[in-house]
Design a protein around this motif. Structure first.
Motif, PDB file in Angstrom:
ATOM      1  N   ASP A  18      -8.413  58.116  24.538  1.00 44.15           N
ATOM      2  CA  ASP A  18      -8.178  56.680  24.400  1.00 44.15           C
ATOM      3  C   ASP A  18      -7.256  56.203  25.510  1.00 44.15           C
ATOM      4  OD1 ASP A  18      -9.727  56.503  22.151  1.00 44.15           O
ATOM      5  OD2 ASP A  18      -8.048  56.841  20.782  1.00 44.15           O
ATOM      6  N   CYS A  20      -4.890  53.968  25.329  1.00 40.32           N
ATOM      7  CA  CYS A  20      -3.523  53.671  24.915  1.00 40.32           C
ATOM      8  C   CYS A  20      -3.160  54.571  23.750  1.00 40.32           C
ATOM      9  CB  CYS A  20      -3.396  52.206  24.511  1.00 40.32           C
ATOM     10  SG  CYS A  20      -1.787  51.800  23.824  1.00 40.32           S
ATOM     11  N   ILE A  70      -2.591  52.913  13.653  1.00 35.89           N
ATOM     12  CA  ILE A  70      -3.061  51.837  14.525  1.00 35.89           C
ATOM     13  C   ILE A  70      -4.321  51.239  13.914  1.00 35.89           C
ATOM     14  CG2 ILE A  70      -3.784  51.227  16.856  1.00 35.89           C
ATOM     15  CD1 ILE A  70      -2.380  53.804  17.796  1.00 35.89           C
ATOM     16  N   THR A  71      -4.343  49.913  13.790  1.00 36.77           N
ATOM     17  CA  THR A  71      -5.509  49.246  13.212  1.00 36.77           C
ATOM     18  C   THR A  71      -6.452  48.782  14.316  1.00 36.77           C
ATOM     19  OG1 THR A  71      -4.568  47.015  13.245  1.00 36.77           O
ATOM     20  CG2 THR A  71      -4.047  48.398  11.331  1.00 36.77           C
ATOM     21  N   GLY A  73      -7.469  45.901  14.643  1.00 36.27           N
ATOM     22  CA  GLY A  73      -7.014  44.575  15.058  1.00 36.27           C
ATOM     23  C   GLY A  73      -5.837  44.593  16.010  1.00 36.27           C
ATOM     24  N   GLY A  74      -5.395  45.772  16.434  1.00 41.58           N
ATOM     25  CA  GLY A  74      -4.333  45.852  17.431  1.00 41.58           C
ATOM     26  C   GLY A  74      -2.928  45.865  16.871  1.00 41.58           C
ATOM     27  N   ASP A  89       2.740  44.811  18.044  1.00 43.94           N
ATOM     28  CA  ASP A  89       1.546  44.449  18.796  1.00 43.94           C
ATOM     29  C   ASP A  89       1.189  45.633  19.697  1.00 43.94           C
ATOM     30  OD1 ASP A  89      -0.239  43.503  20.796  1.00 43.94           O
ATOM     31  OD2 ASP A  89       0.524  41.465  20.562  1.00 43.94           O
ATOM     32  N   ALA A  90      -0.034  46.147  19.562  1.00 44.11           N
ATOM     33  CA  ALA A  90      -0.435  47.324  20.335  1.00 44.11           C
ATOM     34  C   ALA A  90      -0.501  47.045  21.834  1.00 44.11           C
ATOM     35  CB  ALA A  90      -1.789  47.838  19.844  1.00 44.11           C
ATOM     36  N   LYS A  91      -0.689  45.789  22.228  1.00 42.61           N
ATOM     37  CA  LYS A  91      -0.786  45.474  23.657  1.00 42.61           C
ATOM     38  C   LYS A  91       0.573  45.284  24.316  1.00 42.61           C
ATOM     39  CE  LYS A  91      -5.358  43.426  23.463  1.00 42.61           C
ATOM     40  NZ  LYS A  91      -6.170  42.235  23.650  1.00 42.61           N
ATOM     41  N   SER A  92       1.502  44.640  23.599  1.00 38.64           N
ATOM     42  CA  SER A  92       2.788  44.309  24.221  1.00 38.64           C
ATOM     43  C   SER A  92       3.956  45.129  23.698  1.00 38.64           C
ATOM     44  CB  SER A  92       3.096  42.827  23.995  1.00 38.64           C
ATOM     45  OG  SER A  92       3.357  42.587  22.614  1.00 38.64           O
TER      46      SER A  92
END
Length: 201
Positions: A18, A20, A70-71, A73-74, A89-92
């Motif tokens: 993956d 991330c 981790i979902t 939906g991030g 938040d998985a992105k930030s």
């Protein structure tokens, strides 16, 4: 046990992993882009609220010895040595939510669907080696429905630092009540020393 420095992770040796993968290190949760070989974000997890005098919630982070969930939906969920389950938040890596637990949730959270709604659950048992309060609860939270706002309690009291704020407000109200009682008593005692005509006895 041998660990590879981040500089040795390259697109050639990662393969189909993956892109991330949050990793737990000391008091920080770190998301690493395995293909690019770089750190995406770092977030300190936890406060010293449950160990600090008066419950002041300083965000130094607490030791992390558990994993994450981790979902799709991030969202990244994790517990810590303080008594909160948190969503990031998985992105930030920004902290989005905290849910109070009876004792620290030093366990891997999990997520599941029930009757069409998503829940996240964690075993809140504390950690005897680190001296936290010990318990035996499994706590589940329902993810918010579209457009649903958190309750006033969860936005104020049931969050890091909220109990300290609650204590300060309660102390202020108690002081105001005491001042009011004292003022009434003083006024009443002055009236008792004064006759009906207003002339001191």
């Amino acid at each position: 046990m041998r660990f590879s420095p981040l500089t040795q992770i390259t697109p050639a040796n990662v393969g189909d992993l993956d892109s991330c993968a949050p990793a737990v290190m000391a008091r920080m949760m770190v998301a690493v882009d395995l293909r690019a070989g770089k750190i995406l974000w770092q977030s300190s997890v936890g406060t010293v609220e449950d160990r600090a005098p008066l419950g002041v919630a300083l965000s130094f982070g607490t030791p992390l010895v558990n994993g994450v969930a981790i979902t799709a939906g991030g969202l990244v969920f994790t517990g810590a040595m303080d008594a909160y389950l948190r969503a990031y938040d998985a992105k930030s890596g920004g902290e989005l939510w905290q849910g109070r637990l009876p004792v620290p949730g030093v366990a891997n959270p999990m997520t599941y669907l029930w009757k069409g709604e998503q829940y996240v659950a964690i075993s809140a048992g504390g950690h005897s080696e680190s001296g936290t309060t010990i318990g035996d609860s499994v706590v589940a939270f329902r993810l918010a429905r579209p457009g649903e706002a958190p309750s006033l309690w969860s936005r104020t009291i049931d969050r890091p630092g909220g109990r300290f704020l609650g204590k300060v407000i309660a102390l202020m109200l108690l002081m105001m009540l005491a001042a009011s009682v004292f003022w009434r008593w003083r006024r009443h005692s002055r009236q008792g020393r004064t006759g009906l005509s207003g002339i001191p006895r």
